[in-house]
Design a protein around this motif. Sequence first.
Motif, PDB file in Angstrom:
ATOM      1  N   ALA A  19       0.833  -1.196   0.000  1.00 55.53           N
ATOM      2  CA  ALA A  19       0.000   0.000   0.000  1.00 55.53           C
ATOM      3  C   ALA A  19       0.874   1.255   0.000  1.00 55.53           C
ATOM      4  O   ALA A  19       0.582   2.242  -0.684  1.00 55.53           O
ATOM      5  CB  ALA A  19      -0.923  -0.007   1.206  1.00 55.53           C
ATOM      6  N   ARG A  20       1.940   1.220   0.758  1.00 58.47           N
ATOM      7  CA  ARG A  20       2.841   2.380   0.810  1.00 58.47           C
ATOM      8  C   ARG A  20       3.513   2.614  -0.543  1.00 58.47           C
ATOM      9  O   ARG A  20       3.698   3.751  -0.964  1.00 58.47           O
ATOM     10  CB  ARG A  20       3.880   2.197   1.898  1.00 58.47           C
ATOM     11  N   ALA A  21       3.874   1.553  -1.216  1.00 59.50           N
ATOM     12  CA  ALA A  21       4.516   1.683  -2.520  1.00 59.50           C
ATOM     13  C   ALA A  21       3.568   2.298  -3.543  1.00 59.50           C
ATOM     14  O   ALA A  21       3.989   3.017  -4.436  1.00 59.50           O
ATOM     15  CB  ALA A  21       4.997   0.315  -2.998  1.00 59.50           C
ATOM     16  N   ASP A  22       2.258   2.040  -3.395  1.00 59.75           N
ATOM     17  CA  ASP A  22       1.283   2.589  -4.339  1.00 59.75           C
ATOM     18  C   ASP A  22       1.043   4.082  -4.135  1.00 59.75           C
ATOM     19  O   ASP A  22       0.807   4.806  -5.090  1.00 59.75           O
ATOM     20  CB  ASP A  22      -0.059   1.844  -4.205  1.00 59.75           C
ATOM     21  N   GLU A  26       0.346  10.352   0.176  1.00 59.59           N
ATOM     22  CA  GLU A  26      -0.956  10.639   0.765  1.00 59.59           C
ATOM     23  C   GLU A  26      -1.168   9.792   2.025  1.00 59.59           C
ATOM     24  O   GLU A  26      -1.602   8.641   1.943  1.00 59.59           O
ATOM     25  CB  GLU A  26      -2.044  10.343  -0.259  1.00 59.59           C
ATOM     26  N   PRO A  27      -0.925  10.361   3.215  1.00 60.60           N
ATOM     27  CA  PRO A  27      -1.041   9.579   4.453  1.00 60.60           C
ATOM     28  C   PRO A  27      -2.460   9.070   4.727  1.00 60.60           C
ATOM     29  O   PRO A  27      -2.630   7.930   5.142  1.00 60.60           O
ATOM     30  CB  PRO A  27      -0.600  10.531   5.549  1.00 60.60           C
ATOM     31  N   LYS A  28      -3.474   9.902   4.487  1.00 63.98           N
ATOM     32  CA  LYS A  28      -4.847   9.464   4.746  1.00 63.98           C
ATOM     33  C   LYS A  28      -5.236   8.324   3.808  1.00 63.98           C
ATOM     34  O   LYS A  28      -5.848   7.342   4.222  1.00 63.98           O
ATOM     35  CB  LYS A  28      -5.832  10.619   4.617  1.00 63.98           C
ATOM     36  N   LYS A  33      -6.044   2.636   2.751  1.00 57.68           N
ATOM     37  CA  LYS A  33      -5.686   1.463   1.959  1.00 57.68           C
ATOM     38  C   LYS A  33      -5.167   0.337   2.847  1.00 57.68           C
ATOM     39  O   LYS A  33      -5.510  -0.823   2.654  1.00 57.68           O
ATOM     40  CB  LYS A  33      -4.648   1.837   0.902  1.00 57.68           C
ATOM     41  N   VAL A  34      -4.351   0.686   3.848  1.00 58.62           N
ATOM     42  CA  VAL A  34      -3.839  -0.331   4.774  1.00 58.62           C
ATOM     43  C   VAL A  34      -4.991  -0.966   5.534  1.00 58.62           C
ATOM     44  O   VAL A  34      -5.028  -2.184   5.730  1.00 58.62           O
ATOM     45  CB  VAL A  34      -2.791   0.274   5.739  1.00 58.62           C
ATOM     46  N   GLN A  35      -5.951  -0.159   5.977  1.00 54.49           N
ATOM     47  CA  GLN A  35      -7.113  -0.693   6.690  1.00 54.49           C
ATOM     48  C   GLN A  35      -7.905  -1.652   5.797  1.00 54.49           C
ATOM     49  O   GLN A  35      -8.309  -2.732   6.230  1.00 54.49           O
ATOM     50  CB  GLN A  35      -8.012   0.432   7.182  1.00 54.49           C
ATOM     51  N   GLU A  36      -8.119  -1.253   4.557  1.00 58.96           N
ATOM     52  CA  GLU A  36      -8.849  -2.121   3.625  1.00 58.96           C
ATOM     53  C   GLU A  36      -8.100  -3.427   3.379  1.00 58.96           C
ATOM     54  O   GLU A  36      -8.689  -4.507   3.402  1.00 58.96           O
ATOM     55  CB  GLU A  36      -9.080  -1.399   2.296  1.00 58.96           C
TER      56      GLU A  36
END
Length: 93
Positions: A19-22, A26-28, A33-36
């Motif tokens: 998710a971070r690589a994508d 954008e922190p929010k 995305k991490v939560q999903e």
Amino acid sequence: MKASLLFLLACAAVLAVGARADSPEEPKALVQKVQELAQKATAMAKDAFSRVRESEAAQQARQWLSDNAEMAKQRLLWLKEQLAELLKKTPAA
């Protein structure tokens, strides 16, 4: 169970990195995305665990059946003999 929790944490870490690589800026969006992805990983892990439990239950049932099949055959033979004896004792109509 410890291995399964470790597996779940490893999946969450891999998903977080993906998710971070994508979206690195954008922190929010990253948190969302991490939560999903964590929810998806949790659902997949629960599904895998339930399949394992079902598999273990089926394996135990097969083992019980194989262990008790001979005993069931012996009981059926005994019942057959008892029925034959009873029919011999019963007068013909």
